[in-house]
Design an enzyme around this catalytic site. Structure first.
Site: not given
Length: 990
Positions: A253, A255, A365, A569
């Site tokens: 993951h 970001d 997330d 996000h």
């Protein structure tokens, strides 16, 4: 754990840490080090290959924040080394928490990448006797300590070096000792988590003790095989037939921005993908899932040779695109059309580049999940949904891990919420046992998924994780672990559990509620540009169809992707560092300017002379006075606004609404003239600014904790009140901040408009705007994508009470049978709704907007400065009135010289045209998206004033729906819509 077992455990830990793992390296040979420092933006590897390097040594400091140092490492494998040779490079990683430290990417002399270097992945392969690496070392600061810091922007960060090169060596590896360490790691972890009443635990500890006895500390290489032989029977013991089954999926993951800027994410992606393809070369069992088309698009643009290696692995089915979205976006705040475009652009990229129609929507997330998502997922052609974040709930434990998720329109999607409770699993025994014990659906289901790998630039899965997976494939006492694709997992899970329970409505996250409010300018830019993109497509489509203008497809595509990226996000929620926030504000400003230029050009082509200005004349479906898609209208006759002073109060009236502004500048009365009904609760005032302290327990920019309500100060002091056009202007102050509140009416409008101009200079404060309404509302209706979601206004259950801060888009409506009121806004998302029964027996339902916050981490200057925020009260409103006025306050007014005939019209105001555009494939087809906005079943007829030859229902990607027959008459399409149903129509123009 018994004392004997505890002692063996302590012995094992020390032996592994101090003797066995260090013994994996049997010899070292230092590499020669040279360096070249780049203080500024990263440079291409080609530039670094020709740069002038200076001599350097291990131990030297390097790396002011956000800078790059290139290390040239050279050496030769000693002639007497016989065995596996690797390199070990420790950049001085400042933390063992992956993703929040220095990172590196190693290159060969030809500029091709080798793999990344990370806190828990410090090795490089050696490909010949002569060794030459070029390591691009990124000095990313650790900003994860949750304290205010100026290092979050390159403009304010210190220029002092943060890191020190610790090691750069060639190493000779003993594979037998490495395997012994892996054996002991797995069996020791398993023994430590087995229940006290499981006899396998004591037996494992005894076996481990016997293996350790076989190790001669003076000759670990010579005795490792003997110790492994003792462990072999334990590793060969098979799992119980009904053991929990875990699909381990390689994952990282990343970001797209957070505690690092976008440009650093580009490099994080390159490092991680280089790691993954290199590891796949060594370990063919690895399957890796990667979401976010934007990140692979970056890879294609900036590191095409890595992208081509990824493409090869995708073709082999081992590198698996998932997610179907442009980025892992926030899902609370993006508008409906923006969410549709996340899927359109994401899935189109995967289809175009790799020939893959992704089936999994992968959002581990994001901070809660909109109830509109199931329909959007299904209409994107996807089948399954995965999330993880709901495990962060602070009050209520979510009751399912595998379930059918039902959206506001009735669409259901098969959903999995991995019970391992992390999207960065390292396949530890503790994680796997937690997955098995935590799995809420274990009475009926056996399959769960575990995303495996270090994220956020930690480098993804490692060979140590794969070593664990191999030993845990069928091991007594452990869940069975298999490395498979997400699609294989979902297919098996759904086949096993087709009658899984149903969860209706949003997946509300009971934490991170402050993300609806932090970084107001980013949220304002997002809202403004969503509507400008809608306008630009509409006017450009009209100019193309009516006047033969060229449709600016490439420009609109680029601008949409900029908006979608900034809905990531941690960007739109305002939870990133100052650098990210600054760039997002700049992006939005640039997008706004270009869209205004595009719109003006289209209006010029149409002969309208479009200029931002006075009259509502743009193509708003469901806009005031029923202006249809594609058209302009002449304002209807309207009563002028009267504004009179009566002693200490001001009286405003436009024939539709009568307002009393009291001596403090608040709404003392708002009367809906047609009914004579008072909207403001007795003894209360509307438009009341309120200040709360705002220091959450954990996550500053993310959280609003419920205890904030315990302390409140009303801002009642008024400096001046004076008349302005259509109303009054009120000046107030609090602390170092000032507020100018303009209350006004517009001829012909049933709304009371408020504009708050704030010079916000507070820190760790929350600014609310309150409207106590005289209505007994059991629930609120808050706009979400393509509809609205109902939430209780009471706190009967812990689930209800946890929703003390909620998200709404353009409107929030509260009502009782026969009467309601709405509050609409132009850029606010955070709201709260409370109820109170008055002494007179009536009920006050208070709607409050969260206007501004002032958290100090990760951006210490969050929201400081000037803001203009607009909202309006709509007395006597139905939900459809709220829909209409929500569009009105968000669509910019256009001054036009002549009306333009609409491209299409709808005969039912409850059916909203959300977008009108040209088809993505450049065919010249006309596309429109509509939805039933009121929450009930609707019939409507869509008429088209364009020469067309046919029409089809399509999905969000504008592909024909095979289960929906084409309408008979393309010029007159009859719709029969269930509540909140989204329909996309595509007309061919011959």
């Amino acid at each position: 754990m018994h004392d004997r077992q505890h002692e063996i455990h302590r012995r094992l830990d020390r032996m592994l840490d101090e003797r066995i793992r260090p013994a994996v390296v049997t010899a070292r040979s230092p590499l020669t080090v040279r360096r070249w420092d780049v203080d500024g933006e990263p440079v291409p590897v080609g530039t670094a290959l020709t740069a002038v390097y200076r001599d350097a040594e291990v131990g030297e400091p390097w790396g002011p924040a956000w800078s790059t140092t290139w290390f040239a490492l050279t050496g030769r494998v000693p002639d007497d080394w016989d065995g596996i040779v690797e390199s070990h490079v420790d950049l001085g990683f400042g933390t063992h928490h992956p993703g929040f430290s220095a990172e590196g990417l190693a290159y060969r002399p030809d500029g091709s990448s080798v793999k990344g270097l990370h806190p828990r992945n410090q090795w490089l392969p050696v490909e010949g006797p002569e060794v030459t690496y070029l390591v691009e070392a990124a000095a990313n600061p650790d900003i994860s300590m949750r304290v205010p810091t100026l290092v979050g922007d390159v403009r304010t960060a210190s220029r002092e070096p943060m890191y020190r090169l610790v090691a750069a060596d060639l190493v000779l590896v003993d594979q037998q000792i490495r395997e012994l360490a892996a054996d002991l790691d797995v069996l020791g972890q398993l023994a430590a988590v087995l229940p006290a009443d499981d006899a396998r635990g004591p037996r494992l500890w005894q076996t481990i003790s016997q293996a350790l006895d076989r190790i001669d500390l003076a000759d670990i290489p010579g005795t490792a095989a003997s110790a492994r032989a003792v462990l072999a029977p334990a590793l060969a013991a098979t799992a119980d037939p009904d053991a929990h089954r875990i699909t381990a999926v390689g994952h990282a993951h990343i970001d797209s921005a957070w505690l690092w800027p976008l440009r650093e994410t580009v490099r994080k992606v390159a490092r991680t993908c280089s790691n993954v393809v290199q590891l796949m070369d060594d370990r063919p069992e690895l399957v890796f899932a990667m979401s976010q088309a934007q990140q692979l698009a970056w890879l294609k643009e900036h590191r095409p040779e890595v992208f081509e290696r990824v493409r090869e692995k995708i073709a082999g089915g081992r590198f698996v695109p998932v997610g179907g979205m442009w980025v892992e976006s926030d899902t609370n705040m993006p508008g409906g059309e923006a969410m549709a475009r996340q899927f359109l652009h994401g899935k189109t990229f995967f289809e175009r580049e790799f020939g893959i129609d992704t089936q999994e929507v992968w959002l581990p997330d994001s901070f809660g999940y909109s109830a509109a998502l199931p329909q959007l997922i299904a209409l994107s052609g996807s089948r399954w949904f995965l999330t993880q974040k709901i495990s962060w709930n602070t009050v209520n434990k979510f009751p399912h891990h595998t379930f059918w998720w039902e959206g506001i329109d009735g669409t259901r999607v098969f959903t999995h919420f991995p019970p391992v409770d992390t999207y960065n699993s390292e396949l530890s025994a503790a994680e796997l046992r937690h997955s098995a014990v935590n799995f809420a659906d274990r009475a009926r289901a056996t399959h769960a998924l575990a995303p495996m790998g270090w994220g956020d630039g930690g480098g993804g899965p490692t060979r140590e994780m794969l070593d664990r997976a191999a030993r845990l494939a069928d091991l007594a006492g452990s869940p069975r672990v298999s490395i498979r694709t997400p699609a294989e997992f979902f297919a098996d899970a759904q086949a096993e559990y087709p009658d899984a329970p149903v969860w209706w409505g949003e997946l509300y996250l009971e934490i991170h509620r402050g993300t609806y409010t932090s970084q107001a300018k980013i949220k304002q830019g997002n809202r403004r540009n969503e509507h400008l993109l809608r306008e630009a497509e509409l006017w450009c489509t009209t100019a193309t169809v009516r006047a033969g203008a060229e449709y600016p497809a490439a420009r609109l595509d680029r601008l949409w992707k900029t908006l979608l990226l900034n809905q990531f996000h941690d960007i739109l929620p305002g939870s990133s560092i100052a650098w990210v926030n600054r760039q997002a504000r700049d992006d939005h400003a640039a997008v706004t300017a270009e869209l205004e230029q595009i719109i003006a050009g289209a209006l010029q082509v149409l002969g309208c002379g479009g200029t931002p200005g006075a009259a509502v004349a743009n193509a708003a479906p469901h806009a005031r006075r029923g202006i249809p898609a594609g058209g302009a209208a002449v304002p209807a006759e309207a009563t002028p606004v009267s504004c009179e002073q009566d002693g200490g109060t001001w009286l405003l009236d436009n024939g539709l609404v009568r307002v009393v502004v009291d001596g403090e500048g608040h709404l003392a009365s708002v009367v809906d003239a047609p009914t004579g009904r008072e909207a403001i609760a007795p003894g209360s005032v509307g438009g009341l600014l309120q200040i709360h302290p705002d220091l959450p327990n954990d996550w500053d920019a993310w959280d609003i904790d419920e205890f904030y309500r315990d302390t409140v100060r009303d801002i009642r002091d008024v400096t001046t009140i004076r008349p302005v056009d259509g109303g009054v202007e009120v000046l107030r102050s609090y602390g170092a901040s000032t507020f100018t509140v303009t209350i006004s009416l517009t001829p012909g409008s049933p709304t009371v408009d408020l504009a708050v101009d704030a010079d916000w200079q507070e820190q760790e404060k929350l600014l609310k705007l309150a409207f106590p309404l005289d209505v007994r509302a059991a629930e609120s209706a808050a706009e979400t994508q393509f509809g609205h979601v109902l939430r209780p206004t009471h706190t009967n259950t812990t689930w209800d009470a946890a929703k003390f801060e909620i998200c709404a888009h353009r409107f929030l409506h509260v009502g009782e049978p026969g009467y309601g009121a709405a509050v609409v806004n132009d850029s606010t998302y955070g709201h709260d709704v409370t109820r109170d029964v008055r002494p007179d027996g009536g009920t006050t339902t208070t709607v409050r907007l969260s206007l501004l916050r002032a958290p100090r981490w990760p951006d210490p200057e969050t929201d400081l400065g000037r803001h203009r925020l607009r909202c309006a009260v709509v007395p006597g409103a139905t939900v459809l009135d709220a829909v209409r006025e929500g569009y009105r306050i968000n669509l910019p007014e256009r001054e036009v010289a002549a009306p333009v005939a609409p491209l299409l019209a709808v005969d039912n105001d409850a059916v909203v045209v959300e977008s009108v555009k040209m088809a993505e494939d450049g065919s010249g087809d006309l596309v429109a998206r509509l939805f039933a906005a009121g929450g009930g079943r609707e019939k409507a007829v869509v008429t088209v004033d364009v020469p067309v030859t046919g029409v089809r229902y399509t999905d969000l990607l504008e592909r024909p729906l095979t289960d929906a027959p084409a309408p008979v008459d393309p010029h007159r399409v009859e719709l029969d819509l269930r509540p909140f149903r989204i329909v996309t129509l595509r007309w061919s123009r011959g």
